[in-house]
Design an enzyme around this catalytic site. Structure first.
Site, mmCIF file in Angstrom:
data_model
loop_
_atom_site.group_PDB
_atom_site.id
_atom_site.type_symbol
_atom_site.label_atom_id
_atom_site.label_comp_id
_atom_site.label_asym_id
_atom_site.label_seq_id
_atom_site.Cartn_x
_atom_site.Cartn_y
_atom_site.Cartn_z
ATOM 1 N N LYS A 116 12.586 48.388 65.838
ATOM 2 C CA LYS A 116 11.969 50.001 66.566
ATOM 3 C C LYS A 116 10.763 50.018 66.580
ATOM 4 O O LYS A 116 10.304 49.294 65.142
ATOM 5 C CB LYS A 116 12.353 50.892 66.665
ATOM 6 C CG LYS A 116 12.628 52.232 67.106
ATOM 7 C CD LYS A 116 14.213 51.970 67.945
ATOM 8 C CE LYS A 116 13.780 53.379 69.340
ATOM 9 N NZ LYS A 116 14.968 53.030 69.867
HETATM 10 N N1 LIG Z 1 15.439 54.061 77.417
HETATM 11 C C1 LIG Z 1 16.494 53.438 77.097
HETATM 12 O O1 LIG Z 1 17.108 52.503 77.136
HETATM 13 C C2 LIG Z 1 17.116 54.398 75.861
HETATM 14 C C3 LIG Z 1 16.610 55.532 75.673
HETATM 15 N N2 LIG Z 1 17.271 56.490 74.247
HETATM 16 C C4 LIG Z 1 17.203 57.502 73.628
HETATM 17 O O2 LIG Z 1 17.013 58.398 74.504
HETATM 18 C C5 LIG Z 1 15.633 59.156 74.766
HETATM 19 C C6 LIG Z 1 15.011 59.184 76.330
HETATM 20 O O3 LIG Z 1 14.399 58.337 76.617
HETATM 21 P P1 LIG Z 1 14.163 58.072 77.727
HETATM 22 O O4 LIG Z 1 14.754 58.808 78.428
HETATM 23 O O5 LIG Z 1 13.794 56.144 78.417
HETATM 24 O O6 LIG Z 1 12.564 58.548 77.977
HETATM 25 P P2 LIG Z 1 11.690 59.111 79.415
HETATM 26 O O7 LIG Z 1 10.145 58.681 78.404
HETATM 27 O O8 LIG Z 1 12.017 58.138 80.231
HETATM 28 O O9 LIG Z 1 12.089 60.731 78.828
HETATM 29 C C7 LIG Z 1 11.889 61.340 77.923
HETATM 30 C C8 LIG Z 1 12.131 62.583 78.115
HETATM 31 O O10 LIG Z 1 12.376 63.684 77.908
HETATM 32 C C9 LIG Z 1 11.169 64.908 78.271
HETATM 33 N N3 LIG Z 1 11.018 65.009 76.530
HETATM 34 C C10 LIG Z 1 9.633 64.215 75.642
HETATM 35 N N4 LIG Z 1 10.364 65.257 75.010
HETATM 36 C C11 LIG Z 1 10.581 66.442 75.061
HETATM 37 C C12 LIG Z 1 11.358 67.667 74.440
HETATM 38 N N5 LIG Z 1 9.800 67.566 73.107
HETATM 39 N N6 LIG Z 1 11.465 69.083 74.865
HETATM 40 C C13 LIG Z 1 12.094 68.449 75.799
HETATM 41 N N7 LIG Z 1 11.833 67.421 76.465
HETATM 42 C C14 LIG Z 1 11.192 66.688 75.764
HETATM 43 C C15 LIG Z 1 9.568 64.016 78.862
HETATM 44 O O11 LIG Z 1 9.454 65.108 79.640
HETATM 45 C C16 LIG Z 1 11.451 63.219 80.270
HETATM 46 O O12 LIG Z 1 11.548 63.630 80.541
HETATM 47 C C17 LIG Z 1 14.995 58.691 73.147
HETATM 48 O O13 LIG Z 1 15.846 59.498 72.352
HETATM 49 C C18 LIG Z 1 15.299 57.646 73.297
HETATM 50 O O14 LIG Z 1 15.083 56.821 71.797
HETATM 51 C C19 LIG Z 1 18.495 55.398 73.805
HETATM 52 C C20 LIG Z 1 18.911 54.472 74.174
HETATM 53 C C21 LIG Z 1 18.208 53.071 75.174
HETATM 54 O O1 LIG Z 2 17.397 47.791 75.024
HETATM 55 C C1 LIG Z 2 17.009 48.238 73.451
HETATM 56 O O2 LIG Z 2 16.956 47.159 73.033
HETATM 57 C C2 LIG Z 2 16.820 49.652 71.954
HETATM 58 C C3 LIG Z 2 16.915 49.885 73.286
HETATM 59 C C4 LIG Z 2 16.467 50.946 71.931
HETATM 60 O O3 LIG Z 2 15.498 51.286 71.533
HETATM 61 C C5 LIG Z 2 17.586 51.713 71.953
HETATM 62 O O4 LIG Z 2 18.793 52.091 72.199
HETATM 63 O O5 LIG Z 2 17.677 53.161 71.001
#
Ligand SMILES: NC(=O)C1=CN([C@@H]2O[C@H](COP(=O)(O)OP(=O)(O)OC[C@H]3O[C@@H](n4cnc5c(N)ncnc54)[C@H](O)[C@@H]3O)[C@@H](O)[C@H]2O)C=CC1
Ligand SMILES: O=C(O)CCC(=O)C(=O)O
Length: 431
Positions: A116
């Protein structure tokens, strides 16, 4: 442990994500009676890179940024994991997130290890041109520490397909012209048209939805008219909500970094999505909803809670407020070990992050294969393949949970750790 969070206007000690993942790992290592030498290897990260790099801002000044890439383990294949742009990113947070990637890729049966990274910054403070220069300079500084067969980043919080396109372009530009196209899979989550996979945008949220669907089928529960709340309405939160709404469930509360809204009669996922697009990504100001405070959000009456924001959000301070009977962890590490114990004791089921959000990295694996083999896959076949893969992983976790009488997280860890242990033993322990 030094940081504090405010709960009900009182400062409380806040546990770090690293402490949490280590507690989970220690518990799982005991469950599988993990070989002590392999335990020593897995308890630490292979490589930790901290890079300070200068970037010229739009006003002509130079700012120094701090970037990270932590490679936890590569026993099963190249390092894999996202890049996060966030002010709270530090070395311990990245170590924890890298470790979760190792367990996640192992559980999913992918030929990857875990890594990461990210940059400590608040992206809302920078122009798009500045973010492009920051990203390209970071990619250049990472140099050969990443690579299509070595360490493959992807999007995470506050990074997206555009970020990945800048990294791929910068990395490929360091290669001889004849080698450039062979390096496209240095990152996944790229835009369609630049080697990206149809459906990688929704893969994580779709996977979150699928795991809820498999759980519901197992429990003989219909998702129609069930209510749910979502913390984080970004990539993961939005897509998970989109598919749940299509299945007939009703969203009754949403929280993002700037506020929390609720309406017991339902909040339209698509209308809220359009609203955020016109409101700098924020949910605030969405019509026909009440604004509530951060902590009240956890106590909203609902059946399913999807944390899809940051780590350590469900803690011992709010676990007892939660009304949902199911928590589906879209985020990485949203639930502390103490909170999980409290929730399990009151009969709440938790679909753990390393299973629940693994649709994202499975989608990334498909993109990597597509690039490596010079293929173009279609959306329908991708979603079918994702469903098939995730269903099988879910089935194994359920089977282990039932046969060994374990909660779902412990069962998932058992499978993940045993697979890595087996690889080390076959090779003679030391890589
Ligand atoms: N994007 C991906 O493919 C993957 C993401 N994740 C996990 O999912 C989670 C979200 O990631 P994404 O949706 O990609 O991020 P993103 O940046 O698209 O969205 C994040 C969201 O969380 C909100 N947020 C941030 N801080 C906050 C807080 N303190 N309280 C409440 N809401 C808050 C933001 O305002 C936004 O709506 C993370 O933990 C990430 O590691 C896990 C697997 C894959
Ligand atoms: O798609 C990936 O390689 C990893 C996405 C990721 O950061 C996660 O699964 O937390």
């Amino acid at each position: 442990m030094a940081i504090a969070e405010t709960v009900n206007n009182k400062k409380q000690p806040k546990q770090g994500m690293l402490e949490n993942v280590m507690k989970q790992f220690d518990a799982a290592a005991s469950l599988v009676n993990l070989n002590p030498n392999i335990k020593k290897i897995l308890a630490v990260t292979n490589n930790e890179l901290i890079i300070h790099f200068p970037v010229r801002m739009d006003n002509g000044d130079v700012e120094i940024f701090k970037g990270y890439r932590v490679q936890h383990n590569n026993a099963l294949g190249p390092y894999k994991g996202g890049l996060r742009y966030h002010p709270t990113i530090d070395i311990d947070a990245v170590k924890a997130l890298a470790m979760w990637m190792t367990w996640k890729t192992s559980l999913a049966g992918l030929p990857y290890g875990g890594a990461k990274g990210g940059i400590q910054l608040d992206p809302s403070k920078y122009s798009n041109a500045e973010l492009e220069r920051i990203t390209r300079r970071f990619a250049y500084a990472l140099g050969e520490n990443i690579g299509p067969e070595h360490d493959i980043p992807a999007p995470d919080v506050n990074t997206n397909a555009q970020t990945m396109a800048w990294i791929a372009d910068t990395y490929m530009s360091t290669k001889a012209p004849s080698e450039r196209s062979k390096n496209q899979h240095v990152v996944t989550g790229k835009p369609i048209g630049s080697g990206g996979l149809e459906g990688r945008d929704r893969a994580t949220g779709f996977g979150v939805f699928l795991t809820i669907k498999y759980w519901a089928a197992h429990k003989n529960v219909s998702l129609k008219d069930k209510t749910f709340i979502v913390q984080g309405f970004g990539n993961v939160g939005y897509w998970a909500a989109h598919f749940l709404e299509k299945e007939g469930a009703k969203m009754v509360g949403v929280q993002d970094a700037f506020g929390s809204i609720t309406n017991a009669e339902g909040i339209s996922v698509e209308n809220l999505f359009i609203h955020t697009k016109n409101n700098q990504g924020r949910i605030e100001g969405f019509p026909n909803t009440s604004t509530i405070d951060k902590e009240a959000f956890f106590g909203i009456n609902c059946d399913i809670f999807i944390p899809a924001a940051l780590g350590n959000q469900i803690t011992k301070y709010n676990a007892n407020d939660i009304k949902a009977f199911l928590i589906a962890e879209g985020a990485n590490g949203p639930t502390t070990v103490e909170a999980e114990e409290m929730l399990l004791n009151k009969g709440v089921d938790i679909i753990p992050d390393i299973l629940c959000n693994s649709g994202g990295v499975i989608g990334s694996y498909f993109e990597w294969l597509q690039n490596r083999n010079g293929e173009l896959w279609e959306l329908d076949e991708i979603l079918i393949k994702l469903d098939k893969k995730l269903k099988e992983v879910f089935r194994k976790v359920l089977e282990t949970s039932e046969s060994k009488v374990l909660d779902l997280r412990s069962a998932a860890y058992v499978i993940a750790i045993e697979r890595i242990e087996k690889a080390y033993i076959q090779r003679g322990i030391f890589p």
